[in-house]
Design a protein around this motif. Structure first.
Motif, short mmCIF file in Angstrom:
data_model
loop_
_atom_site.label_atom_id
_atom_site.label_comp_id
_atom_site.label_asym_id
_atom_site.label_seq_id
_atom_site.Cartn_x
_atom_site.Cartn_y
_atom_site.Cartn_z
N ILE A 232 0.84 -1.20 0.00
CA ILE A 232 0.00 0.00 0.00
C ILE A 232 0.88 1.25 0.00
N GLY A 233 1.94 1.22 0.78
CA GLY A 233 2.88 2.33 0.76
C GLY A 233 3.52 2.53 -0.61
N GLN A 234 3.88 1.44 -1.26
CA GLN A 234 4.47 1.53 -2.60
C GLN A 234 3.47 2.10 -3.59
N LEU A 235 2.19 1.74 -3.43
CA LEU A 235 1.16 2.27 -4.31
C LEU A 235 1.05 3.79 -4.16
N VAL A 236 1.11 4.28 -2.93
CA VAL A 236 1.06 5.73 -2.71
C VAL A 236 2.30 6.39 -3.29
N LEU A 237 3.46 5.77 -3.09
CA LEU A 237 4.70 6.31 -3.65
C LEU A 237 4.60 6.47 -5.16
N LYS A 238 3.95 5.51 -5.81
CA LYS A 238 3.84 5.51 -7.26
C LYS A 238 2.55 6.17 -7.75
N GLU A 239 1.98 7.03 -6.92
CA GLU A 239 0.82 7.85 -7.30
C GLU A 239 -0.37 7.01 -7.74
N GLY A 240 -0.54 5.87 -7.07
CA GLY A 240 -1.71 5.04 -7.30
C GLY A 240 -1.59 4.04 -8.42
N VAL A 241 -0.39 3.92 -9.00
CA VAL A 241 -0.20 3.03 -10.16
C VAL A 241 0.49 1.74 -9.75
N LEU A 242 0.00 0.62 -10.24
CA LEU A 242 0.65 -0.67 -10.07
C LEU A 242 0.73 -1.35 -11.43
N GLU A 243 1.97 -1.60 -11.88
CA GLU A 243 2.20 -2.30 -13.14
C GLU A 243 1.38 -1.70 -14.28
N GLY A 244 1.38 -0.37 -14.34
CA GLY A 244 0.69 0.33 -15.41
C GLY A 244 -0.79 0.53 -15.20
N ARG A 245 -1.34 -0.02 -14.13
CA ARG A 245 -2.77 0.11 -13.85
C ARG A 245 -2.99 1.17 -12.77
N GLN A 246 -3.91 2.11 -13.03
CA GLN A 246 -4.23 3.15 -12.05
C GLN A 246 -5.23 2.58 -11.06
N VAL A 247 -4.76 2.12 -9.91
CA VAL A 247 -5.62 1.50 -8.90
C VAL A 247 -6.35 2.57 -8.09
N VAL A 248 -5.64 3.60 -7.69
CA VAL A 248 -6.21 4.76 -7.00
C VAL A 248 -5.93 5.98 -7.87
N PRO A 249 -6.91 6.85 -8.10
CA PRO A 249 -6.65 8.01 -8.96
C PRO A 249 -5.45 8.82 -8.48
#
Length: 342
Positions: A232-249
């Motif tokens: 979850i922390g990594q997702l926030v660091l990457k502005e909501g993106v995981l492997e090219g998918r925008q999980v959180v805007p």
């Protein structure tokens, strides 16, 4: 120095620290940099599951751990997803507009002025105190949890300031936010978290403790594996993106991690995320939970650190993770060009 040498030096430093006083009461420490897990250690100690004591727990990568108020930060992400779906009211909406069962409360003009944004930023202007121990029934969050109607309890607290003007740490505000999501999305809050946040992150194991009526405690009752909390922390660091998918805007990540209130404890406050700094002045995005649960994100170093602990009631709990970050982790971190770390 090569990345593997940095990881080895960091590991030696953290192992030494955890073997001494800095490690007392800690259950897990994980560090990720530039998307690589470079340190992961699990320890043994006494724990609590939302107040229920457990002695001598041997923690492993599969162990769920209380997140306590890190739950609030997760709920903020879920609100951002639901907002993009149109399933929850916008931040500027008067919050009581969403709860017609409490129309009597909205009749008070000052109370009716409380917006969802005030809920997000803990600036509702209502009386609230969590200064007493969480074992004390006079603690506002404990009183809320024991109330026959916990939502009314939060919304009906006496007004002590104009909405939007004064920050007060208020777990009840997150219960209100959780209720907005729980009633606005299909399947309720835990199912929404599972499908829209956890599944994309490959988080398959979690627990969300509920009240007597089956409503999930949004302020403090999520349990995850530390490795998954790190995601979850990594997702926030990457502005909501995981492997090219925008999980959180991305716009929501930016808004939630922007200062909306002065906050406390030497930090500022966004939308359920703390905005702190290292001793050297580097910005830190922090999700923080009672008992020493800390998720620390240092964007300038591409660094995410997760600490799980059993320091319930220990006034030094908040400092433990920051001390490890400042004294042990940051002095050993090297930021490599992208080609060296991916």
């Amino acid at each position: 120095m090569r990345p593997e040498e940095v990881a080895a030096e960091l590991g030696a430093g953290l192992d030494a620290a955890l073997a001494g006083p800095q490690g007392e009461g800690l259950h897990a420490v994980l560090v990720m940099q530039a998307g690589r897990l470079i340190y992961e250690r699990y320890l043994e100690g006494d724990d609590e599951i939302w107040g229920r004591k457990k002695a001598g727990v041997v923690f492993t990568p599969e162990s769920l751990h209380d997140l306590r108020s890190i739950t609030k930060s997760v709920v903020s992400l879920l609100y951002g997803i639901a907002l993009a779906d149109g399933s929850v009211p916008a931040p500027q909406t008067p919050v009581l507009d969403a709860f017609p069962d409490y129309a009597d409360l909205a009749a008070d003009e000052a109370r009716g002025a409380i917006t969802v944004q005030d809920v997000l930023s803990m600036t509702m202007g209502t009386e609230w105190s969590e200064a007493l121990p969480y074992s004390d029934p006079k603690n506002s969050e404990i009183a809320m949890n024991r109330a026959a109607d916990s939502l009314r309890y939060v919304l009906d607290r006496p007004l002590v300031a104009e909405a939007g003007t004064t920050w007060t740490y208020n777990g009840g505000a997150t219960e209100v936010l959780g209720a907005l999501i729980d009633t606005g999305v299909e399947g309720g809050l835990p199912a929404f978290a599972r499908d829209r946040l956890f599944a994309p992150l490959d988080i398959s194991k979690f627990e969300w403790i509920t009240d007597y009526y089956g409503r999930p405690h949004a302020a403090s009752a999520l349990r995850l594996r530390p490795r998954d909390t790190l995601k979850i922390g990594q997702l926030v660091l990457k502005e909501g993106v995981l492997e090219g998918r925008q999980v959180v805007p991305a716009a929501w990540i930016a808004e939630a991690t922007t200062e909306h209130a002065e906050g406390g404890f030497g930090c500022r406050y966004g939308y359920k995320w703390w905005l702190c700094a290292t001793e050297g002045g580097l910005p830190v995005i922090n999700a923080s939970g009672y008992g020493g649960q800390e998720l620390l994100i240092v964007p300038d170093l591409e660094l995410v650190m997760m600490v799980a602990a059993g320091l319930y009631g220990d006034e030094t709990a908040f400092d433990r993770a920051f001390d490890l970050l400042n004294d042990v982790v940051i002095p050993r971190i090297v930021v490599f060009p992208d080609s060296a770390v991916h």
